[in-house]
Design an enzyme around this catalytic site. Structure first.
Site, PDB file in Angstrom:
ATOM      1  N   LYS A 128       0.840  -1.205   0.000  1.00  0.00           N
ATOM      2  CA  LYS A 128       0.000   0.000   0.000  1.00  0.00           C
ATOM      3  C   LYS A 128       0.871   1.251   0.000  1.00  0.00           C
ATOM      4  CE  LYS A 128      -1.536   2.587   3.122  1.00  0.00           C
ATOM      5  NZ  LYS A 128      -2.020   3.189   4.354  1.00  0.00           N
ATOM      6  N   ASP A 147      -6.325   0.782   1.174  1.00  0.00           N
ATOM      7  CA  ASP A 147      -6.388   1.066   2.610  1.00  0.00           C
ATOM      8  C   ASP A 147      -7.738   0.587   3.127  1.00  0.00           C
ATOM      9  OD1 ASP A 147      -8.286   2.885   1.831  1.00  0.00           O
ATOM     10  OD2 ASP A 147      -7.428   4.573   2.936  1.00  0.00           O
TER      11      ASP A 147
END
Ligand code: SF4
Length: 228
Positions: A128, A147
């Site tokens: 991420k 996320d």
């Protein structure tokens, strides 16, 4: 033109979702403040389990105290932890920042690498964080940052049943046009904050209601929106 619905092909729904969310959130962008790739890397590491707002409150002082990777590498981890205390998990994050600074200096001549495959080798950097930095600091589209908002909305919209962010990302990469990989995260994050909130999504006022299986199960069928 045939009408789209919650069971239309995912690629068609993705395109419609992008069109609608672009209209709803024309200003959608990365919410973390940064002026250099290193600052974005630091801010993204700090954003784990913390709001971007809080990170943005902490980073100006942090970057005054430690302006570059060399300053982070030279610093005592405990001092870094003190400076980032408000973002939570400060000891773990301080270790990541210190380790990442040393790795950036030793392996990349003090410059944050541009590619995801290099970024994920830095301490404390997962897919991420790598996708955020690669996409927002360097304009590269090498992944989709998943996320908590992106994961939740992707599941509610019926594109995946996975909860592991890397699996969610893989499924998204197969249906979201590559040109929109960075934008997809921004739009879903902004929509997740404003409308599709975690505890009680505001489905009746959602621009995606007619395309969303979760929304259709929460709102009576009479409420519908025309496909653009
Ligand atoms: Fe979220 Fe409801 Fe909108 Fe679906 S319809 S995206 S569940 S707010």
């Amino acid at each position: 033109m045939s009408r789209l619905g919650p069971s239309s092909p995912p690629e068609s729904r993705v395109r419609a979702i992008l069109r609608r969310l672009r209209v709803a959130y024309p200003e959608a962008r990365c919410s973390l403040d940064f002026t250099t790739p290193w600052e974005l890397l630091v801010a993204t590491i700090l954003s784990a389990q913390c709001t971007d707002e809080r990170v943005n409150m902490v980073t100006p002082g942090l970057f005054r105290q430690y302006p570059d990777p060399q300053a982070f590498a030279d610093a005592d981890e405990r001092q870094i932890a003190k400076a980032i205390f408000q973002t939570g998990f400060h000891n773990q994050k301080a270790r990541s920042l210190h380790g990442a600074a040393i790795a950036v200096l030793e392996r990349h001549g003090g410059k944050v690498p541009r590619r995801t495959e290099q970024l994920v080798k830095l301490p404390g950097v997962g897919r991420k964080t790598a996708a955020v930095v690669s996409g927002n600091a360097f304009g590269r589209r090498e992944g989709i940052a998943v996320d908590t908002h992106v994961g939740r909305l992707t599941r509610r919209l019926g594109f995946t049943a996975e909860t592991d962010p890397e699996r969610v990302e893989r499924e998204l990469m197969a249906i979201v046009p590559r040109s929109a990989w960075v934008e997809w995260s921004h739009l879903l994050i902004w929509h997740g904050r404003a409308v599709c909130i975690a505890r009680s999504p505001r489905c009746p006022e959602c621009v995606l209601l007619d395309l969303c299986p979760e929304g259709q199960s929460r709102v009576p069928p009479a409420r519908s929106r025309r496909t653009p």
